[in-house]
Design a protein around this motif. Sequence first.
Motif, PDB file in Angstrom:
ATOM      1  N   ARG A 134       0.980  -0.874   0.078  1.00 24.86           N
ATOM      2  CA  ARG A 134       0.178   0.515   0.391  1.00 24.86           C
ATOM      3  C   ARG A 134       0.579   1.163  -0.254  1.00 24.86           C
ATOM      4  NH1 ARG A 134      -3.543  -2.761   3.773  1.00 24.86           N
ATOM      5  NH2 ARG A 134      -1.652  -1.690   5.724  1.00 24.86           N
ATOM      6  N   PHE A 135       1.760   1.375   0.723  1.00 28.06           N
ATOM      7  CA  PHE A 135       3.266   2.301   0.880  1.00 28.06           C
ATOM      8  C   PHE A 135       3.732   2.184  -0.215  1.00 28.06           C
ATOM      9  CE2 PHE A 135       6.772   4.639   2.448  1.00 28.06           C
ATOM     10  CZ  PHE A 135       6.028   5.598   3.189  1.00 28.06           C
ATOM     11  N   SER A 136       3.854   1.658  -1.584  1.00 26.86           N
ATOM     12  CA  SER A 136       4.551   1.816  -2.356  1.00 26.86           C
ATOM     13  C   SER A 136       3.543   2.169  -3.519  1.00 26.86           C
ATOM     14  CB  SER A 136       5.773   0.997  -3.047  1.00 26.86           C
ATOM     15  OG  SER A 136       5.208  -0.331  -2.589  1.00 26.86           O
ATOM     16  N   ALA A 137       2.577   1.584  -3.305  1.00 25.55           N
ATOM     17  CA  ALA A 137       1.243   2.144  -4.321  1.00 25.55           C
ATOM     18  C   ALA A 137       1.168   3.846  -4.107  1.00 25.55           C
ATOM     19  CB  ALA A 137       0.250   1.384  -4.351  1.00 25.55           C
ATOM     20  N   ALA A 138       1.073   4.052  -3.347  1.00 26.48           N
ATOM     21  CA  ALA A 138       0.819   5.609  -3.048  1.00 26.48           C
ATOM     22  C   ALA A 138       2.104   6.412  -2.955  1.00 26.48           C
ATOM     23  CB  ALA A 138       0.087   5.687  -1.258  1.00 26.48           C
ATOM     24  N   LEU A 139       2.992   6.074  -2.717  1.00 26.28           N
ATOM     25  CA  LEU A 139       4.353   7.359  -3.196  1.00 26.28           C
ATOM     26  C   LEU A 139       4.229   6.866  -4.339  1.00 26.28           C
ATOM     27  CD1 LEU A 139       7.636   5.899  -0.595  1.00 26.28           C
ATOM     28  CD2 LEU A 139       6.843   8.483  -1.387  1.00 26.28           C
ATOM     29  N   ARG A 140       4.307   5.674  -5.008  1.00 22.73           N
ATOM     30  CA  ARG A 140       4.249   5.743  -7.200  1.00 22.73           C
ATOM     31  C   ARG A 140       3.140   6.814  -7.354  1.00 22.73           C
ATOM     32  NH1 ARG A 140       6.145   0.065  -7.291  1.00 22.73           N
ATOM     33  NH2 ARG A 140       8.316   0.587  -7.867  1.00 22.73           N
ATOM     34  N   LYS A 141       1.899   6.498  -7.095  1.00 25.34           N
ATOM     35  CA  LYS A 141       1.308   7.487  -7.505  1.00 25.34           C
ATOM     36  C   LYS A 141       1.427   9.471  -7.116  1.00 25.34           C
ATOM     37  CE  LYS A 141      -3.739   7.783  -6.517  1.00 25.34           C
ATOM     38  NZ  LYS A 141      -4.755   7.295  -6.072  1.00 25.34           N
ATOM     39  N   HIS A 142       2.294   9.380  -6.220  1.00 24.29           N
ATOM     40  CA  HIS A 142       2.300  11.144  -5.933  1.00 24.29           C
ATOM     41  C   HIS A 142       3.042  10.870  -7.024  1.00 24.29           C
ATOM     42  CE1 HIS A 142       3.325  13.766  -3.042  1.00 24.29           C
ATOM     43  NE2 HIS A 142       4.402  13.678  -3.266  1.00 24.29           N
ATOM     44  N   ILE A 143       4.601  10.863  -6.957  1.00 25.16           N
ATOM     45  CA  ILE A 143       5.332  10.874  -7.784  1.00 25.16           C
ATOM     46  C   ILE A 143       5.559  10.686  -9.052  1.00 25.16           C
ATOM     47  CG2 ILE A 143       7.791  10.043  -8.563  1.00 25.16           C
ATOM     48  CD1 ILE A 143       8.529   8.643  -6.377  1.00 25.16           C
ATOM     49  N   LYS A 144       4.447  10.525  -9.312  1.00 28.03           N
ATOM     50  CA  LYS A 144       3.289   9.660 -10.687  1.00 28.03           C
ATOM     51  C   LYS A 144       2.655  11.812 -11.240  1.00 28.03           C
ATOM     52  CE  LYS A 144       3.196   5.746 -12.671  1.00 28.03           C
ATOM     53  NZ  LYS A 144       1.840   4.928 -11.910  1.00 28.03           N
ATOM     54  N   LYS A 145       2.249  11.620  -9.845  1.00 24.90           N
ATOM     55  CA  LYS A 145       1.321  12.948 -10.555  1.00 24.90           C
ATOM     56  C   LYS A 145       2.170  14.167 -10.546  1.00 24.90           C
ATOM     57  CE  LYS A 145      -2.930  12.696 -10.105  1.00 24.90           C
ATOM     58  NZ  LYS A 145      -3.689  12.212 -10.833  1.00 24.90           N
ATOM     59  N   GLU A 146       3.522  14.368  -9.848  1.00 23.61           N
ATOM     60  CA  GLU A 146       4.330  15.578  -9.188  1.00 23.61           C
ATOM     61  C   GLU A 146       4.781  15.859 -10.769  1.00 23.61           C
ATOM     62  OE1 GLU A 146       6.731  15.550  -6.225  1.00 23.61           O
ATOM     63  OE2 GLU A 146       6.030  16.381  -5.616  1.00 23.61           O
ATOM     64  N   GLU A 147       5.165  14.649 -11.321  1.00 22.32           N
ATOM     65  CA  GLU A 147       6.093  14.468 -12.908  1.00 22.32           C
ATOM     66  C   GLU A 147       5.190  14.624 -14.194  1.00 22.32           C
ATOM     67  OE1 GLU A 147       9.378  12.618 -13.573  1.00 22.32           O
ATOM     68  OE2 GLU A 147      10.364  12.898 -11.993  1.00 22.32           O
ATOM     69  N   GLY A 148       4.190  14.386 -13.860  1.00 19.86           N
ATOM     70  CA  GLY A 148       3.152  14.409 -15.072  1.00 19.86           C
ATOM     71  C   GLY A 148       1.980  15.545 -14.696  1.00 19.86           C
ATOM     72  N   VAL A 149       1.824  16.247 -13.531  1.00 21.34           N
ATOM     73  CA  VAL A 149       0.813  17.279 -14.001  1.00 21.34           C
ATOM     74  C   VAL A 149       1.706  18.431 -13.298  1.00 21.34           C
ATOM     75  CG1 VAL A 149      -0.793  18.452 -12.912  1.00 21.34           C
ATOM     76  CG2 VAL A 149      -1.009  16.033 -13.216  1.00 21.34           C
ATOM     77  N   VAL A 150       2.302  18.674 -11.795  1.00 18.33           N
ATOM     78  CA  VAL A 150       2.373  19.630 -11.584  1.00 18.33           C
ATOM     79  C   VAL A 150       3.874  20.246 -12.520  1.00 18.33           C
ATOM     80  CG1 VAL A 150       3.567  20.650  -9.420  1.00 18.33           C
ATOM     81  CG2 VAL A 150       2.030  18.907  -9.008  1.00 18.33           C
ATOM     82  N   ILE A 151       4.742  19.116 -12.575  1.00 18.57           N
ATOM     83  CA  ILE A 151       5.978  19.888 -13.019  1.00 18.57           C
ATOM     84  C   ILE A 151       5.361  20.180 -14.202  1.00 18.57           C
ATOM     85  CG2 ILE A 151       8.345  19.265 -14.187  1.00 18.57           C
ATOM     86  CD1 ILE A 151       9.034  17.677 -11.676  1.00 18.57           C
ATOM     87  N   PRO A 152       4.827  19.841 -15.368  1.00 18.53           N
ATOM     88  CA  PRO A 152       4.904  20.047 -16.631  1.00 18.53           C
ATOM     89  C   PRO A 152       3.991  22.019 -16.707  1.00 18.53           C
ATOM     90  CG  PRO A 152       3.703  18.192 -16.467  1.00 18.53           C
ATOM     91  CD  PRO A 152       4.242  18.600 -15.577  1.00 18.53           C
ATOM     92  N   ARG A 153       2.809  21.864 -15.464  1.00 16.77           N
ATOM     93  CA  ARG A 153       2.199  23.107 -14.843  1.00 16.77           C
ATOM     94  C   ARG A 153       3.148  23.918 -14.945  1.00 16.77           C
ATOM     95  NH1 ARG A 153      -3.699  21.425 -12.193  1.00 16.77           N
ATOM     96  NH2 ARG A 153      -4.452  20.683 -13.445  1.00 16.77           N
ATOM     97  N   ALA A 154       4.380  23.927 -13.845  1.00 12.97           N
ATOM     98  CA  ALA A 154       4.937  24.777 -13.130  1.00 12.97           C
ATOM     99  C   ALA A 154       5.769  25.359 -14.587  1.00 12.97           C
ATOM    100  CB  ALA A 154       5.995  24.318 -11.700  1.00 12.97           C
ATOM    101  N   ARG A 155       5.957  24.070 -15.614  1.00 14.89           N
ATOM    102  CA  ARG A 155       7.147  24.749 -16.099  1.00 14.89           C
ATOM    103  C   ARG A 155       5.900  25.537 -17.193  1.00 14.89           C
ATOM    104  NH1 ARG A 155       9.346  19.448 -18.035  1.00 14.89           N
ATOM    105  NH2 ARG A 155      10.934  20.406 -18.311  1.00 14.89           N
ATOM    106  N   ASP A 156       4.681  25.771 -17.461  1.00 11.80           N
ATOM    107  CA  ASP A 156       4.061  26.322 -18.882  1.00 11.80           C
ATOM    108  C   ASP A 156       3.620  28.219 -17.719  1.00 11.80           C
ATOM    109  OD1 ASP A 156       4.129  24.403 -20.119  1.00 11.80           O
ATOM    110  OD2 ASP A 156       1.467  24.234 -19.593  1.00 11.80           O
TER     111      ASP A 156
END
Length: 454
Positions: A134-156
């Motif tokens: 459960r813990f590793s799934a949650a961490l992965r999800k967190h990283i994916k959101k940061e990479e897939g959404v947060v960073i692209p938005r920040a870039r823009d």
Amino acid sequence: MTQEQNQVAPTRLRGEQVIRTIVREHQGLWRIIDLMDLLEQDMNINAALPDELLFGAIFDYIQHFSNRVHSQPTEIRLYQLLKEKSAESIPLLEKLEKGYVIGHEKLQELRQLLKDCMIHWPDGREAFGHGLSRFSAALRKHIKKEEGVVIPRARDLLTDEDWDSILSARDQQDDPLFGDRVREEFRDLRHKIISLTPERLGGLGLAHTGRVTAHHEGQEMLSIKNLVTSYGQIEVLHDVDISINAGEIVSLVGANGAGKSTLLMTISGLQPMDKGQMQFNGEDLAKVAADKRVGKGIVQVPEGRQVFKDMTVYDNLLLGAYTRGKSTEIQDDIERVYSKFPILRQKRYNLAGELSGGQQQMLAMGRALMARPRLLLLDEPSMGLAPLIIEEIFEIVRELKDEGMTIFLVEQNASQALALADRGYVLETGQVVLQGTGKELLSNEKVREAYLGM
Ligand SMILES: Nc1ncnc2c1ncn2[C@@H]1O[C@H](COP(=O)(O)OP(=O)(O)O)[C@@H](O)[C@H]1O
Ligand SMILES: [Mg+2]
């Protein structure tokens, strides 16, 4: 990359520099999550007891993130700025911030599950395994959101000014996630993980017994209070109190017939106790049968080196692992025993009965090591052996301690046993009459007179 760098404006470049730092940290974390998954599989497939030290290092690493953020999630500069620029990002960013706080709690739960799993092996395995997934799934999800959404938005959306402000937070080390000093600490923690990870899982496979984690060191491992043990009507141990801390060598000295072996057998469960309390890592031993105690790491090397004389050395060693599932790890452990006792490798196809007394003692100890003890109970390992061999045996006891094992050493050979010990007890006709550090006891008048012949 160099070409691209040349084309972008300097401040933009700094933005990319920030993102690279974040992505690199993510990659590091991702590899650690992969490792956690591998270790979990290993535990399930090979029925191998988890490596406490390695898991501890992994949790320390992740906790480093969460410690940094958990008290001040709103301090993540990039999140702050992005919230200002993009209202639609606020719910997601708040969720991610909350993730850091929850992650911190979950990590404490995981540490507890690991501890339970070690104590209640193998019953605690499932709960710990589930916690890990459960813990590793949650961490992965967190990283994916940061990479897939947060960073692209920040870039823009973030301006050069914003990136400058993030960068200066990083360089002034007051960014909780990737300030310079923080990253330095991550590097050390990662190095520890890599060192402890077995070779077959891609690490350096640094040899260690791995049973005692740093945070357990010094904690009480075995607690015996008011112990009474009898043979039929004859009471042999009277109100014995003994305490052994993780990582210690504790020696018990006393004359023949004092009750030393009886005490060891009571600890390992071969002899029932009449009264008193015995706790191992906080667990009441009264309800734990002898074979289950071995599984928990209480392993005894009985007096008089009781090896199976008409079996080979190798088969004797293999028998030592009987409480554990079959696995390649058992072969690794046999190799480890051979490297501690090279003579056993040389004689591996000999019958144990053909070995000398000293070699049989080594075999008895090697067999005990196969059960992966956390607390090793040694009953007069020096008995009847030549001085040189005794020295060799005690040297190995010292090595085992250095590797983190806890040792309860029973000896009539008081001078050497006390010289080796952190602490010691003197048993006389079933009662503890003296206790102290090894040094204190060695210089004690009574001990010198009664046990050292001085
Ligand atoms: N199986 C047994 N049945 C009855 N008495 C025993 C048994 N084993 C040991 N004893 C007695 O218990 C006392 C303590 O023995 P033991 O624990 O072997 O002492 P030590 O190991 O210090 O030499 C001795 O008096 C011994 O005779
Ligand atoms: Mg004895």
